[in-house]
Design a protein around this motif. Structure first.
Motif, PDB file in Angstrom:
ATOM      1  N   GLY A  37       7.288 -94.288  11.270  1.00 37.80           N
ATOM      2  CA  GLY A  37       6.238 -95.026  11.966  1.00 37.80           C
ATOM      3  C   GLY A  37       6.777 -96.212  12.743  1.00 37.80           C
ATOM      4  N   TYR A  38       6.217 -96.396  13.936  1.00 34.77           N
ATOM      5  CA  TYR A  38       6.625 -97.497  14.797  1.00 34.77           C
ATOM      6  C   TYR A  38       5.585 -98.612  14.863  1.00 34.77           C
ATOM      7  N   GLY A  39       4.460 -98.445  14.187  1.00 35.43           N
ATOM      8  CA  GLY A  39       3.382 -99.419  14.266  1.00 35.43           C
ATOM      9  C   GLY A  39       3.789-100.826  13.877  1.00 35.43           C
ATOM     10  N   ARG A  40       4.636-100.950  12.887  1.00 33.99           N
ATOM     11  CA  ARG A  40       5.028-102.295  12.425  1.00 33.99           C
ATOM     12  C   ARG A  40       5.872-103.038  13.454  1.00 33.99           C
ATOM     13  N   TYR A  41       6.411-102.300  14.453  1.00 32.54           N
ATOM     14  CA  TYR A  41       7.233-102.921  15.481  1.00 32.54           C
ATOM     15  C   TYR A  41       6.452-103.273  16.744  1.00 32.54           C
ATOM     16  N   LEU A  42       5.174-102.912  16.793  1.00 30.33           N
ATOM     17  CA  LEU A  42       4.371-103.189  17.984  1.00 30.33           C
ATOM     18  C   LEU A  42       4.349-104.687  18.283  1.00 30.33           C
ATOM     19  N   LEU A  43       4.777-105.041  19.485  1.00 32.61           N
ATOM     20  CA  LEU A  43       4.822-106.444  19.931  1.00 32.61           C
ATOM     21  C   LEU A  43       5.504-107.335  18.888  1.00 32.61           C
ATOM     22  N   HIS A  44       6.535-106.806  18.268  1.00 33.46           N
ATOM     23  CA  HIS A  44       7.206-107.467  17.149  1.00 33.46           C
ATOM     24  C   HIS A  44       7.575-108.917  17.443  1.00 33.46           C
ATOM     25  N   ASP A  45       8.284-109.140  18.549  1.00 31.09           N
ATOM     26  CA  ASP A  45       8.774-110.484  18.824  1.00 31.09           C
ATOM     27  C   ASP A  45       7.646-111.452  19.145  1.00 31.09           C
ATOM     28  N   VAL A  46       6.654-110.992  19.859  1.00 31.23           N
ATOM     29  CA  VAL A  46       5.487-111.825  20.180  1.00 31.23           C
ATOM     30  C   VAL A  46       4.750-112.191  18.904  1.00 31.23           C
ATOM     31  N   ARG A  47       4.541-111.206  18.043  1.00 34.66           N
ATOM     32  CA  ARG A  47       3.809-111.455  16.796  1.00 34.66           C
ATOM     33  C   ARG A  47       4.604-112.323  15.825  1.00 34.66           C
ATOM     34  N   GLN A  48       5.929-112.153  15.811  1.00 32.09           N
ATOM     35  CA  GLN A  48       6.771-112.947  14.924  1.00 32.09           C
ATOM     36  C   GLN A  48       6.751-114.422  15.323  1.00 32.09           C
ATOM     37  N   ASP A  49       6.715-114.665  16.637  1.00 34.96           N
ATOM     38  CA  ASP A  49       6.693-116.038  17.134  1.00 34.96           C
ATOM     39  C   ASP A  49       5.317-116.685  17.043  1.00 34.96           C
ATOM     40  N   SER A  50       4.294-115.893  16.745  1.00 31.79           N
ATOM     41  CA  SER A  50       2.922-116.398  16.692  1.00 31.79           C
ATOM     42  C   SER A  50       2.209-115.811  15.467  1.00 31.79           C
ATOM     43  N   PRO A  51       2.378-116.432  14.306  1.00 31.98           N
ATOM     44  CA  PRO A  51       1.799-115.886  13.074  1.00 31.98           C
ATOM     45  C   PRO A  51       0.279-115.684  13.135  1.00 31.98           C
ATOM     46  N   ASP A  52      -0.416-116.459  13.979  1.00 31.86           N
ATOM     47  CA  ASP A  52      -1.868-116.308  14.078  1.00 31.86           C
ATOM     48  C   ASP A  52      -2.282-115.289  15.139  1.00 31.86           C
ATOM     49  N   HIS A  53      -1.316-114.525  15.667  1.00 29.03           N
ATOM     50  CA  HIS A  53      -1.613-113.500  16.665  1.00 29.03           C
ATOM     51  C   HIS A  53      -2.666-112.544  16.109  1.00 29.03           C
ATOM     52  N   VAL A  54      -3.599-112.115  16.960  1.00 29.48           N
ATOM     53  CA  VAL A  54      -4.708-111.276  16.519  1.00 29.48           C
ATOM     54  C   VAL A  54      -4.212-109.992  15.849  1.00 29.48           C
ATOM     55  N   LEU A  55      -3.090-109.430  16.302  1.00 29.33           N
ATOM     56  CA  LEU A  55      -2.583-108.198  15.704  1.00 29.33           C
ATOM     57  C   LEU A  55      -1.900-108.431  14.361  1.00 29.33           C
ATOM     58  N   ASN A  56      -1.695-109.682  14.000  1.00 23.78           N
ATOM     59  CA  ASN A  56      -1.228-109.999  12.639  1.00 23.78           C
ATOM     60  C   ASN A  56      -2.399-110.113  11.671  1.00 23.78           C
ATOM     61  N   ARG A  57      -3.606-110.213  12.214  1.00 19.16           N
ATOM     62  CA  ARG A  57      -4.791-110.415  11.377  1.00 19.16           C
ATOM     63  C   ARG A  57      -5.709-109.209  11.288  1.00 19.16           C
ATOM     64  N   THR A  58      -5.537-108.248  12.189  1.00 22.50           N
ATOM     65  CA  THR A  58      -6.449-107.112  12.229  1.00 22.50           C
ATOM     66  C   THR A  58      -5.747-105.903  12.837  1.00 22.50           C
ATOM     67  N   SER A  59      -6.334-104.751  12.655  1.00 18.36           N
ATOM     68  CA  SER A  59      -5.789-103.507  13.225  1.00 18.36           C
ATOM     69  C   SER A  59      -6.859-102.857  14.096  1.00 18.36           C
ATOM     70  N   PRO A  60      -7.000-103.317  15.327  1.00 24.99           N
ATOM     71  CA  PRO A  60      -8.042-102.770  16.197  1.00 24.99           C
ATOM     72  C   PRO A  60      -7.720-101.357  16.663  1.00 24.99           C
ATOM     73  N   LYS A  61      -8.748-100.633  17.029  1.00 25.82           N
ATOM     74  CA  LYS A  61      -8.571 -99.312  17.636  1.00 25.82           C
ATOM     75  C   LYS A  61      -8.570 -99.402  19.155  1.00 25.82           C
ATOM     76  N   VAL A  62      -9.078-100.529  19.677  1.00 20.53           N
ATOM     77  CA  VAL A  62      -9.192-100.727  21.129  1.00 20.53           C
ATOM     78  C   VAL A  62      -8.522-102.050  21.486  1.00 20.53           C
ATOM     79  N   LEU A  63      -7.739-102.017  22.560  1.00 16.89           N
ATOM     80  CA  LEU A  63      -7.073-103.216  23.047  1.00 16.89           C
ATOM     81  C   LEU A  63      -7.507-103.466  24.484  1.00 16.89           C
ATOM     82  N   VAL A  64      -7.854-104.706  24.787  1.00 19.53           N
ATOM     83  CA  VAL A  64      -8.214-105.114  26.145  1.00 19.53           C
ATOM     84  C   VAL A  64      -7.142-106.089  26.608  1.00 19.53           C
ATOM     85  N   THR A  65      -6.557-105.804  27.771  1.00 19.04           N
ATOM     86  CA  THR A  65      -5.443-106.622  28.220  1.00 19.04           C
ATOM     87  C   THR A  65      -5.431-106.735  29.742  1.00 19.04           C
TER      88      THR A  65
END
Length: 195
Positions: A37-65
């Motif tokens: 599985g590659y899910g744990r690596y999604l936006l790894h560096d961005v999420r690591q640098d920002s512990p409050d990143h939304v993807l660190n708090r939830t697992s959405p099915k839809v992403l708006v960007t």
């Protein structure tokens, strides 16, 4: 891969433009077998640098960007990371071309929306999540209480609904291909290699 027609779940916003495939999954993680599985690596560096990143708090099915999502290299692992994380649809004003093809071939909807609609959705989502409903057949979605429509290439829709990639799509025409081949061999026998 299994196809789908409806997504019900949460949507989250990623208010960033030009998110490239190296950001989606940094190259150093691509030696990991896909079966892990590659899910744990999604936006790894961005999420690591920002512990409050939304993807660190939830697992959405839809992403708006924002625009130019999935630009950069042809790294299919970027799509694997999104899908393995649980994301089934990404809404943005524009996508990298190769990314879009890879997305559809792996069951991920890359849906284009006007920039003003995306900005309104991002403002509504903020740093949290909201309910989302995506109807692939109707080409509609309801995100954060807002009804939206999206256009989708009919071939992409068929591939997503049936869980097909390009080979599966071509296989649906095997009878026509066999008939064409037999007819061509009969009419142009001189062009066929001899054994």
């Amino acid at each position: 891969m299994s196809g789908w027609k409806i997504i019900d779940g949460e949507a989250a916003g990623l208010p960033t433009e030009n998110v490239d495939t190296d950001q989606l999954i940094p190259a150093r993680f691509m030696s990991t077998p896909r079966s892990e599985g590659y899910g744990r690596y999604l936006l790894h560096d961005v999420r690591q640098d920002s512990p409050d990143h939304v993807l660190n708090r939830t697992s959405p099915k839809v992403l708006v960007t924002r625009r130019n999502f999935g630009s950069g290299s042809s790294r299919e692992a970027a799509v694997y990371a999104l899908v393995d994380f649980g994301i089934r649809a990404v809404f943005a004003p524009s996508f990298g071309d190769i990314f879009s093809g890879n997305a559809v071939n792996n069951g991920l909807l890359p849906a284009r929306l006007p920039e003003d609609v995306v900005e309104d959705l991002l403002a509504e989502l903020g740093t949290g999540t909201a309910d989302a409903h995506v109807d692939l057949m109707a080409g509609t979605a309801r995100i954060a209480g807002r009804d939206i429509e999206f256009n989708l290439n009919p071939v992409w829709r068929e591939k997503l609904i049936n869980g097909w990639d390009d080979i599966d799509l071509t296989s649906q025409h095997s009878n026509v291909i066999s008939t064409f081949r037999a007819d061509r061999m009969a009419r142009f026998g001189w062009a066929n290699p001899t054994t």
